[in-house]
Design a protein around this motif. Structure first.
Motif, PDB file in Angstrom:
ATOM      1  N   GLY A  38      30.955  25.304  47.407  1.00  0.00           N
ATOM      2  CA  GLY A  38      31.043  24.194  48.331  1.00  0.00           C
ATOM      3  C   GLY A  38      30.180  23.014  47.956  1.00  0.00           C
ATOM      4  N   ILE A  39      30.519  21.889  48.542  1.00  0.00           N
ATOM      5  CA  ILE A  39      29.697  20.682  48.538  1.00  0.00           C
ATOM      6  C   ILE A  39      29.733  20.166  49.970  1.00  0.00           C
ATOM      7  CG2 ILE A  39      29.437  18.325  47.687  1.00  0.00           C
ATOM      8  CD1 ILE A  39      30.765  19.187  45.096  1.00  0.00           C
ATOM      9  N   PHE A  40      28.551  19.972  50.555  1.00  0.00           N
ATOM     10  CA  PHE A  40      28.483  19.608  51.966  1.00  0.00           C
ATOM     11  C   PHE A  40      28.435  18.094  52.156  1.00  0.00           C
ATOM     12  CE2 PHE A  40      26.251  23.885  52.287  1.00  0.00           C
ATOM     13  CZ  PHE A  40      27.407  24.533  52.686  1.00  0.00           C
ATOM     14  N   GLN A  63      40.378  36.201  35.711  1.00  0.00           N
ATOM     15  CA  GLN A  63      39.658  37.232  34.972  1.00  0.00           C
ATOM     16  C   GLN A  63      39.670  38.557  35.724  1.00  0.00           C
ATOM     17  OE1 GLN A  63      38.759  36.416  31.978  1.00  0.00           O
ATOM     18  NE2 GLN A  63      37.694  38.264  31.322  1.00  0.00           N
ATOM     19  N   LYS A  64      39.765  38.500  37.032  1.00  0.00           N
ATOM     20  CA  LYS A  64      39.814  39.695  37.880  1.00  0.00           C
ATOM     21  C   LYS A  64      41.250  40.163  38.135  1.00  0.00           C
ATOM     22  CE  LYS A  64      35.421  40.477  38.965  1.00  0.00           C
ATOM     23  NZ  LYS A  64      34.746  41.773  38.725  1.00  0.00           N
ATOM     24  N   ASP A  65      42.196  39.690  37.344  1.00  0.00           N
ATOM     25  CA  ASP A  65      43.605  40.074  37.499  1.00  0.00           C
ATOM     26  C   ASP A  65      44.129  39.797  38.898  1.00  0.00           C
ATOM     27  OD1 ASP A  65      43.920  40.867  34.855  1.00  0.00           O
ATOM     28  OD2 ASP A  65      43.286  42.922  35.263  1.00  0.00           O
ATOM     29  N   ARG A  66      43.633  38.729  39.525  1.00  0.00           N
ATOM     30  CA  ARG A  66      44.083  38.237  40.830  1.00  0.00           C
ATOM     31  C   ARG A  66      43.742  39.195  41.980  1.00  0.00           C
ATOM     32  NH1 ARG A  66      50.191  36.137  39.664  1.00  0.00           N
ATOM     33  NH2 ARG A  66      50.583  38.370  39.728  1.00  0.00           N
ATOM     34  N   LEU A  67      42.806  40.088  41.766  1.00  0.00           N
ATOM     35  CA  LEU A  67      42.425  41.038  42.813  1.00  0.00           C
ATOM     36  C   LEU A  67      41.228  40.559  43.623  1.00  0.00           C
ATOM     37  CD1 LEU A  67      42.835  44.354  40.791  1.00  0.00           C
ATOM     38  CD2 LEU A  67      44.431  43.357  42.449  1.00  0.00           C
ATOM     39  N   GLN A  68      40.544  39.532  43.161  1.00  0.00           N
ATOM     40  CA  GLN A  68      39.428  38.934  43.882  1.00  0.00           C
ATOM     41  C   GLN A  68      39.520  37.418  43.775  1.00  0.00           C
ATOM     42  OE1 GLN A  68      36.215  41.590  41.981  1.00  0.00           O
ATOM     43  NE2 GLN A  68      35.408  41.231  44.039  1.00  0.00           N
ATOM     44  N   ALA A  69      38.915  36.735  44.733  1.00  0.00           N
ATOM     45  CA  ALA A  69      39.041  35.282  44.799  1.00  0.00           C
ATOM     46  C   ALA A  69      37.768  34.674  45.371  1.00  0.00           C
ATOM     47  CB  ALA A  69      40.247  34.893  45.656  1.00  0.00           C
ATOM     48  N   TRP A  70      37.742  33.353  45.449  1.00  0.00           N
ATOM     49  CA  TRP A  70      36.669  32.590  46.083  1.00  0.00           C
ATOM     50  C   TRP A  70      37.266  31.665  47.134  1.00  0.00           C
ATOM     51  CZ3 TRP A  70      31.258  32.049  44.941  1.00  0.00           C
ATOM     52  CH2 TRP A  70      30.789  32.916  43.950  1.00  0.00           C
ATOM     53  N   ALA A  71      36.447  31.306  48.097  1.00  0.00           N
ATOM     54  CA  ALA A  71      36.773  30.232  49.029  1.00  0.00           C
ATOM     55  C   ALA A  71      36.039  28.972  48.578  1.00  0.00           C
ATOM     56  CB  ALA A  71      36.363  30.607  50.444  1.00  0.00           C
ATOM     57  N   CYS A  72      36.590  27.807  48.937  1.00  0.00           N
ATOM     58  CA  CYS A  72      35.977  26.519  48.590  1.00  0.00           C
ATOM     59  C   CYS A  72      35.962  25.633  49.824  1.00  0.00           C
ATOM     60  CB  CYS A  72      36.772  25.824  47.482  1.00  0.00           C
ATOM     61  SG  CYS A  72      36.795  26.684  45.902  1.00  0.00           S
ATOM     62  N   THR A  73      34.783  25.120  50.171  1.00  0.00           N
ATOM     63  CA  THR A  73      34.672  24.207  51.303  1.00  0.00           C
ATOM     64  C   THR A  73      34.237  22.829  50.822  1.00  0.00           C
ATOM     65  OG1 THR A  73      33.525  23.746  53.395  1.00  0.00           O
ATOM     66  CG2 THR A  73      32.312  25.024  51.763  1.00  0.00           C
ATOM     67  N   ALA A  74      34.875  21.798  51.401  1.00  0.00           N
ATOM     68  CA  ALA A  74      34.544  20.419  51.050  1.00  0.00           C
ATOM     69  C   ALA A  74      34.547  19.573  52.311  1.00  0.00           C
ATOM     70  CB  ALA A  74      35.546  19.873  50.039  1.00  0.00           C
ATOM     71  N   SER A  75      33.892  18.441  52.247  1.00  0.00           N
ATOM     72  CA  SER A  75      33.792  17.557  53.394  1.00  0.00           C
ATOM     73  C   SER A  75      35.078  16.752  53.569  1.00  0.00           C
ATOM     74  CB  SER A  75      32.591  16.629  53.244  1.00  0.00           C
ATOM     75  OG  SER A  75      32.357  15.907  54.435  1.00  0.00           O
ATOM     76  N   VAL A  76      35.097  15.921  54.594  1.00  0.00           N
ATOM     77  CA  VAL A  76      36.296  15.150  54.906  1.00  0.00           C
ATOM     78  C   VAL A  76      36.570  14.101  53.829  1.00  0.00           C
ATOM     79  CG1 VAL A  76      35.979  15.472  57.386  1.00  0.00           C
ATOM     80  CG2 VAL A  76      35.033  13.443  56.275  1.00  0.00           C
ATOM     81  N   GLY A  77      37.813  13.613  53.802  1.00  0.00           N
ATOM     82  CA  GLY A  77      38.171  12.500  52.941  1.00  0.00           C
ATOM     83  C   GLY A  77      38.128  12.833  51.469  1.00  0.00           C
TER      84      GLY A  77
END
Length: 647
Positions: A38-40, A86-100
């Motif tokens: 993330g970037i806040f 790299q994880k053969d699509r069995l694991q992932a990440w979430a991504c948070t970003a600010s508005v705009g």
């Protein structure tokens, strides 16, 4: 009966929910989310920012959702995609970003994830759902629709999209996103837009929402009638060929493919995503196929009367813009978990998991093998190509003597990295001329050791992606091959690698311009126009002056990386050894090397359809158009249906 609830903000509920999601395949379970990048900004700092802080300080280890600070929102999506691949699509990440702009910076990453069918959860922040303060900072206003926001741009780029304007909508949005993320057919970017006021709003949630939840990744079995038809086509063929795509890796079908090839002698060509499906040196391994293929694979493709695609999307590079397969009666069998891809080229559709389908096909082909002459031809074609690779890796004296002092060929650089790294180390690239050279030249020795993003071929992918690969498997060194053009797009995630002490090795190839597009421009009659990094000449007004005094090695040092500058093949070899010995928690290493962009890798004898101006006053363009029409005449529609053995 009173329902048990817990009072949390929407953002806190999101974090707690994600921390309790698991995936499972073949009885092996793993956390679905490794963490959140993330970037806040003002749109998420008091919502998801507060929730992630609270999780870091208060949550038990089992309920932890680690947070990693990124430097660029597009880049953090690339990091997430590389991790999931790299994880053969069995694991992932979430991504948070600010508005705009923070959120819209993730759009390119969303497109890349969806095109490559890689799971990533995007949480763009939105302006006030209540609109009480509107218009607010960074809000888009449209007179014709008050409910439109910049986050609507994610809709065509996402496999799942929802906007949570009320807390009550959150459970359905979360469950819908998880379903798509863990579906190997549907997966890609999943977007849940969270308005900044909704993120901070409290609600009484049913505790069941936060129970541990396991999402099973299915292995659909093939229909027996389809396997029988495919086997009948193979038995009738004289020159069958397998094209291995990325689905081989995601299914973990490498052993099943190897067993089928050894049983039948059917040769294998590989797409970019499928490279490494068979290891270098296997007798049926013919290497890359298509526009950037080997002469061995492309020769077999030209004469193949049956092509069995396994987990491939059949992109234009794989088919050489539909000129690779020239046999008049060629037919296709498409083994793919997605019916959408299985139906391409009018092929016989075998809709199934790649591993399961290949295993079933091997059983159906028991007792069948190609003629010995076909095996002999494979060996002869491969030996001829392998000699060309050796010459590219170790160019003869007449080539090296003609180079300016301090310059190497790109083939030399790739060869040194290939030969001096461990078999399990990962080579990484995405755009420019190196993906094509890697595709045809690189000798893959491990199923997860080759990572070229060539679905979206996004410049700037390499540096952030190297972090994702290393986070996914810290037992492997990662060598990101990036040209100066790609480097200048997005080097800033090196700072993330420094902060998190992530060891990655970036081989920064400086050739003072856009090498790949310059070569393409020249072949299309456009004379490398607008592709060189040079001063504008005062007399002509064109970009043909001296080279720009850009010091990319100094740039890398300024970002905190350990930089090694090399000017000879011996220095390059020593630099690779130094990088290998660099501490595992020592952060990034950048090897800076200059190459001559006019020395090319061996030709693939293949074509890529890029239209040329049909009318021009330039001789170079007219000549290119003549060549284009000749290639165009060999393009095929590939519409003939396969014969079926069963009614």
């Amino acid at each position: 009966m009173t329902q048990q609830t817990v009072r949390l903000t929407v953002a806190q509920a999101v974090v707690r929910f994600l921390a309790n999601q698991w995936s499972e395949r073949d009885g092996q379970r793993q956390k679905l989310f490794a963490g959140c990048f993330g970037i806040f900004g003002h749109g998420n700092v008091a919502g998801l920012g507060q929730a992630l802080l609270q999780n870091e300080l208060e949550a038990d280890e089992a309920d932890r959702l680690p947070y990693v600070l990124a430097r660029n929102e597009q880049a953090m999506v690339h990091t997430s995609v590389a991790y999931a691949r790299q994880k053969d699509r069995l694991q992932a990440w979430a991504c948070t970003a600010s508005v705009g702009p923070g959120s819209t910076n993730m759009l390119t990453g969303a497109a890349l994830a969806t095109i490559n069918r890689i799971p990533v959860l995007l949480l763009p922040s939105g302006t006030f759902a209540t609109r009480v303060s509107g218009p607010v900072l960074q809000e888009l206003e449209q007179p014709y629709a008050a409910d439109v926001t910049v986050n609507d741009a994610f809709r065509p780029l996402s496999r799942f999209f929802d906007r949570v304007n009320r807390p009550e909508q959150l459970p359905a949005a979360l469950l819908g996103a998880m379903r798509v993320l863990t579906d190997p057919v549907e997966t890609g970017a999943c977007t849940i837009a969270l308005p900044q006021d909704v993120q901070a709003e409290a609600f009484d949630w049913p505790v069941e929402l936060f129970a541990e939840r396991v999402w099973r990744v299915a292995r659909p079995l093939p229909e027996q009638v389809d396997i029988s038809d495919a086997a009948a086509l193979a038995r009738a063929a004289k020159r069958p060929l397998i094209v291995a795509g990325g689905g081989v890796h995601y299914s973990g079908a490498e052993d099943a493919l190897r067993a089928l090839c050894e049983q039948t002698g059917i040769p294998v060509g590989e797409s970019q995503a499928g490279k490494g499906s068979l290891p270098h040196g296997h007798p049926q391994e013919m290497g890359a196929i298509g526009s950037t293929g080997t002469t061995a694979a492309n020769a077999l493709a030209a004469e193949a009367d049956l092509v069995i695609g396994v987990g491939t999307r059949w992109s234009d590079f794989t088919t050489a813009s539909r000129t690779a397969f020239q046999d008049e009666g060629v037919r296709f069998v498409n083994i793919n978990i997605a019916r959408f891809d299985a139906g391409k080229h009018a092929g016989l559709s075998v809709v199934a998991d790649a591993r399961e389908a290949l295993t079933a096909l091997a059983t159906a082909l028991e007792g069948y093998a190609v003629a010995p002459a076909h095996r002999d031809r494979q060996a002869a074609l491969w030996a001829e190509w392998d000699a060309q690779v050796e010459a590219a890796y170790h160019p003869p004296a007449d080539v090296t003597d003609a180079l300016a002092e301090g310059l190497l060929t790109q083939g030399e650089v790739l060869g040194a990295v290939n030969e001096l790294t461990d078999p399990r180390d990962v080579v990484l690239c995405a755009a420019g001329s190196m993906p094509g050279d890697l595709h045809k030249l690189w000798r893959v020795r491990d199923r997860k050791a080759y990572h070229v993003e060539y679905g979206y071929s996004c410049m700037g992918y390499e540096v952030p992606a190297s972090i994702g690969i290393r986070l996914a498997d810290e037992t492997r060194d990662v060598f990101a091959m990036v040209g100066d053009g790609g480097w200048l797009m997005m080097p800033t995630e090196l700072v993330t690698a420094v902060q998190e002490r992530v060891k990655v090795v970036v081989v920064l190839v400086q050739n003072h311009g856009f090498h790949s597009i310059g070569s393409l421009s020249e072949s299309l009659g456009s004379q490398r126009f607008g592709t060189r990094y040079r001063y504008r000449d005062a007399s002509s007004g064109r970009l043909e002056g001296e080279k720009l005094p850009v010091d990319l090695a100094a740039n890398a040092r300024s970002l905190g990386a350990h930089v090694i500058e090399v000017h000879s093949s011996d220095e390059l070899a020593q630099a690779i050894k130094e990088a290998k010995a660099w501490p595992s928690d020592g952060g990034p290493v950048v090897i800076h090397v200059e190459t001559d962009p006019t020395v090319y890798a061996p030709d693939s004898n293949a074509w890529w359809d890029v239209p040329v101006s049909s009318v021009s006053e330039l001789d170079s363009t007219r000549a290119a158009y003549t060549a284009y029409t000749e290639h165009k005449s060999r393009q095929r529609p590939l519409l003939a249906p396969p014969a079926r053995a069963t009614p």
